[in-house]
Design a protein around this motif. Structure first.
Motif, mmCIF file in Angstrom:
data_model
loop_
_atom_site.group_PDB
_atom_site.id
_atom_site.type_symbol
_atom_site.label_atom_id
_atom_site.label_comp_id
_atom_site.label_asym_id
_atom_site.label_seq_id
_atom_site.Cartn_x
_atom_site.Cartn_y
_atom_site.Cartn_z
ATOM 1 N N THR A 163 0.856 -1.181 0.000
ATOM 2 C CA THR A 163 0.000 0.000 0.000
ATOM 3 C C THR A 163 0.892 1.230 0.000
ATOM 4 O OG1 THR A 163 -1.905 -1.017 1.079
ATOM 5 C CG2 THR A 163 -1.599 1.350 1.413
ATOM 6 N N GLY A 177 1.089 5.408 0.349
ATOM 7 C CA GLY A 177 0.419 6.605 0.838
ATOM 8 C C GLY A 177 1.158 7.856 0.404
ATOM 9 N N GLY A 213 -2.341 10.253 5.660
ATOM 10 C CA GLY A 213 -2.060 10.514 4.264
ATOM 11 C C GLY A 213 -3.213 11.223 3.570
ATOM 12 N N SER A 234 -3.848 10.796 0.518
ATOM 13 C CA SER A 234 -4.400 9.781 -0.370
ATOM 14 C C SER A 234 -3.554 8.525 -0.247
ATOM 15 C CB SER A 234 -4.403 10.269 -1.820
ATOM 16 O OG SER A 234 -4.952 9.274 -2.673
ATOM 17 N N CYS A 235 -4.211 7.386 -0.240
ATOM 18 C CA CYS A 235 -3.502 6.109 -0.146
ATOM 19 C C CYS A 235 -4.151 5.120 -1.107
ATOM 20 C CB CYS A 235 -3.554 5.562 1.282
ATOM 21 S SG CYS A 235 -2.771 6.654 2.497
ATOM 22 N N SER A 262 -8.711 2.884 -2.655
ATOM 23 C CA SER A 262 -8.088 4.182 -2.418
ATOM 24 C C SER A 262 -8.884 4.993 -1.405
ATOM 25 C CB SER A 262 -7.952 4.968 -3.719
ATOM 26 O OG SER A 262 -9.200 5.184 -4.311
ATOM 27 N N THR A 263 -8.214 5.911 -0.759
ATOM 28 C CA THR A 263 -8.848 6.833 0.171
ATOM 29 C C THR A 263 -8.304 8.237 -0.098
ATOM 30 O OG1 THR A 263 -7.153 6.527 1.864
ATOM 31 C CG2 THR A 263 -9.051 5.068 1.967
ATOM 32 N N CYS A 308 -4.222 4.576 6.280
ATOM 33 C CA CYS A 308 -3.525 5.778 5.839
ATOM 34 C C CYS A 308 -2.838 6.528 6.978
ATOM 35 C CB CYS A 308 -4.518 6.686 5.116
ATOM 36 S SG CYS A 308 -3.909 7.327 3.537
ATOM 37 N N TYR A 362 3.546 3.191 8.064
ATOM 38 C CA TYR A 362 4.408 3.160 6.883
ATOM 39 C C TYR A 362 5.878 3.128 7.291
ATOM 40 C CZ TYR A 362 0.280 4.004 4.110
ATOM 41 O OH TYR A 362 -0.949 3.866 3.501
#
Length: 127
Positions: free
Chosen positions: A33, A35, A49, A51-52, A59-60, A109, A114
């Motif tokens: 994934t 981000g 994030g 967007s991820c 996606s978000t 996200c 991460y």
């Protein structure tokens, strides 16, 4: 060595567009994934994030970029993109991409999840 390299940043006028790229080396992105995070001038990097995108394409987006930004991935090129349209001065920031092992279709996200980070690319929105 596992690396992410962002590119595509620069100066753009309000209402303009940029496309950021996040290229991986030393590993393949298809199980990860990705981000996109940003750090505005004088502020700390955001903990969530903007967007991820998961390895399965889920996606978000945060509300501030929804309907303006689009995240996508090209696993054949080992690259993730962030298309930014209708940009605003408040989008000015250093943009980072980061990777984590995919946990589900809907990407998580939160920055703490991460563990591989790029060096960032500067985006400035100004007339």
């Amino acid at each position: 060595q596992l690396q992410l390299v962002e590119s595509g940043g620069g100066l753009v006028q309000p209402g303009g567009s940029l496309r950021l790229s996040c290229a991986a080396s030393g590993f393949t992105l298809d199980a990860y994934t990705i981000g996109w995070f940003r750090q505005a001038p004088g502020k700390e990097r955001e903990g969530v994030g903007i967007s991820c995108i998961s390895s399965s394409g889920g996606s978000t987006y945060v509300d501030s970029v929804k309907d303006r930004f689009t995240v996508s991935r090209d696993n054949a090129k080992n690259t993730v993109y962030l298309q930014m349209n209708n940009m605003k001065p408040e989008d000015t920031a250093v943009y980072y991409c980061a990777a984590t092992v995919t946990l589900g279709h809907k990407p998580a996200c939160a920055s703490g999840l991460y563990h591989i980070w790029g060096q960032g690319t500067q985006v400035t929105v100004s007339s």
